[in-house]
Scaffold this motif. Structure first.
Motif, short mmCIF file in Angstrom:
data_model
loop_
_atom_site.label_atom_id
_atom_site.label_comp_id
_atom_site.label_asym_id
_atom_site.label_seq_id
_atom_site.Cartn_x
_atom_site.Cartn_y
_atom_site.Cartn_z
N GLN A 154 0.83 -1.20 0.00
CA GLN A 154 0.00 0.00 0.00
C GLN A 154 0.87 1.25 0.00
O GLN A 154 0.58 2.22 -0.69
CB GLN A 154 -0.91 0.00 1.23
CG GLN A 154 -1.89 1.16 1.30
CD GLN A 154 -2.92 1.12 0.19
OE1 GLN A 154 -3.37 0.04 -0.18
NE2 GLN A 154 -3.29 2.27 -0.34
N GLN A 189 1.56 -6.48 7.80
CA GLN A 189 0.90 -5.18 7.75
C GLN A 189 1.89 -4.04 7.86
O GLN A 189 1.69 -2.97 7.27
CB GLN A 189 -0.14 -5.08 8.88
CG GLN A 189 -0.94 -3.79 8.90
CD GLN A 189 -1.77 -3.60 7.64
OE1 GLN A 189 -2.21 -4.57 7.03
NE2 GLN A 189 -1.99 -2.36 7.24
N ASP A 215 1.28 -2.75 4.58
CA ASP A 215 0.55 -3.82 3.90
C ASP A 215 1.42 -4.44 2.81
O ASP A 215 1.09 -4.46 1.63
CB ASP A 215 -0.76 -3.27 3.31
CG ASP A 215 -1.77 -4.38 3.05
OD1 ASP A 215 -1.46 -5.55 3.34
OD2 ASP A 215 -2.86 -4.07 2.53
#
Length: 465
Positions: free
Chosen positions: A273, A365, A393
């Motif tokens: 991400q 994460q 992520d």
């Protein structure tokens, strides 16, 4: 004034645009909550707004309080500044923050009783000590240069950019108007929270005001923002669709993973991400850029993914796999991550914490080099102590891509049986064992089948029974 400034103006900021002058009588909190609900339902504007606080060492002209839900326009502000700076020279201190909204005072101002935790203690003290002050929680905002241009026009002077150090050595000519500009930052990135930044800005405001007091210069101070920090857009009823419609949520667009192919077949896949890097204190997200994969290689035992970005940064992910006899299976490890920028290279070791079965992918994460470290800085490279990595992520696979363009089953960095789960299970089993043992002991208790009568003969119990 014994009550803090923010407590006395809690009603003003809740009314979404109501202007007030300090010194007005305190309102009951219940009435403030009622006015808040009324303002929320009566407000019809979705224009961006910034707050404005204004106080003076000599006093300000009075200002009438309009109805709740009113947003002060630039024309109304111009008219008030004309009356405030009508005649004679004026010295104006403009504390101009990068971003500011009235919600910042609600969140960090300690307006609900926790005054010691307030991030605006110096600002609050200055407003209490001022003969009069004006608060405009909702000032119409259209451009970041409006406030500065308006003050230049009213004072007919150019702004002078100063800070606490330069101001202490600056000679101020009180026979002419002066516009002193103090720029203040706002929270950005991961280094400091918004409350910490606002607390430091409040310290700068207190230091500047103390210097002006030592110089015995009468001034008018203004605190506002270049742009709002929080913008809530609203849709009028005329723009909403009329009639029945399916309330189907719009699926967010998911970006494609970075994929390196060999002979048309996927060999290495990476998705994140955010790929945040920090070289000089400012965070840069490389995931927002499209990299080149030149120099990447992969085979049955080693893989190298090279991401070259247009900004000049290069990320290298080195992976390997081998057979471990204890588990009788192949495992892959992310051996190292290298960050190169301007001919400087920083290396981080990942094989101690980032590993998975060879046919799996690895997911986590948060993969960082400075907090809950999974990427351990290399001791042989001094740049690793100054540069920081933060992958959000994060998922990578360098071997066994049997699913084509999809990741294989992910081995997550957060295991199912964590330390807390094991502690809870062991404690529960121990308490259950104690309970079962106690029940077993209670069930083994036997009552007497014969009782002694003190008035009669003693009971004789034969030894043969």
């Amino acid at each position: 004034m014994t009550v803090s400034w923010f407590a006395s103006r809690e009603q003003n900021f809740a009314e979404n645009g109501k202007m007030s002058v300090s010194g007005s009588s305190s309102k009951v909190r219940l009435m403030a909550m009622f006015v808040l609900l009324f303002a929320l339902f009566s407000s019809q504007s979705s224009a961006a707004q910034v707050p404005l606080l204004m106080w003076s060492s000599e006093g300000l002209p009075p200002l009438a309080s309009p109805a709740a839900g009113h947003i002060t326009s630039n024309d109304q502000l111009t008219a008030y500044l004309t009356s405030a700076f009508g005649s004679g020279p004026n010295t104006v201190l403009l504390f101009l923050q990068d971003k500011l909204s009235k919600e910042d005072f609600t969140l960090f101002g300690g307006v609900f009783g926790n005054k010691q935790d307030s991030a605006f203690q110096n600002l609050e003290a200055a407003l209490q000590a001022s003969p009069s002050s004006v608060s405009l929680p909702a000032l119409e905002w259209s451009d970041s240069s409006v406030m500065l241009a308006l003050l230049q026009e009213k004072l007919d002077v150019s702004p002078v950019l100063v800070d606490a150090d330069t101001l202490s050595h600056l000679s101020i000519n009180t026979s002419a108007s002066n516009l002193l500009l103090i720029n203040l930052p706002y929270c950005s990135g991961l280094e400091k929270s918004c409350k910490e930044v606002l607390h430091e800005n409040d310290g700068i405001i207190g230091e500047v005001l103390s210097i002006m007091k030592d110089k015995d210069v009468h001034f008018t101070a203004m605190y506002t923002g270049l742009q709002p920090s929080r913008v809530i857009s609203e849709m009028s009823m005329s723009q909403q669709a009329v009639g029945r419609s399916l309330l189907q949520a719009v699926e967010p667009t998911v970006k494609e993973p970075i994929m390196f192919n060999v002979s048309g077949n996927p060999c290495i896949m990476l998705w994140a991400q955010n790929l945040n890097i920090s070289l000089t204190g400012e965070w840069i997200d490389l995931a927002a850029q499209t990299p080149l994969l030149d120099g990447s290689i992969c085979n049955g035992s080693n893989s190298l993914l090279v991401l070259t970005y247009a900004s000049g940064h290069i990320l290298r992910f080195t992976m390997s796999q081998r057979l471990y006899k204890v588990s009788a299976r192949n495992w892959f490890t992310l051996d190292s991550v290298q960050l190169q920028s301007k001919n400087l290279t920083a290396s981080y070791i990942g094989r101690r914490n980032i590993y998975a079965p060879a046919e799996y992918s690895f997911h986590c994460q948060s993969v960082t080099s400075f907090r809950d470290t999974l990427l351990v800085p290399s001791k042989n490279n001094p740049n690793t102590t100054q540069w920081r990595l933060n992958f959000v992520d994060f998922q990578i696979q360098g071997f066994g891509l049997a699913n084509g363009t999809n990741f294989s089953y992910a081995s997550d960095c957060a295991g199912f049986f964590t330390a807390g789960i094991w502690m809870g299970l062991i404690t529960s089993l121990l308490m259950l064992w104690i309970f079962v043992y106690g029940m077993h002991m209670i069930m083994q208790l036997n009552t007497m089948d014969r009782f002694d009568d003190p008035k009669g003969p003693s009971i004789s119990v034969p030894q043969t029974e």
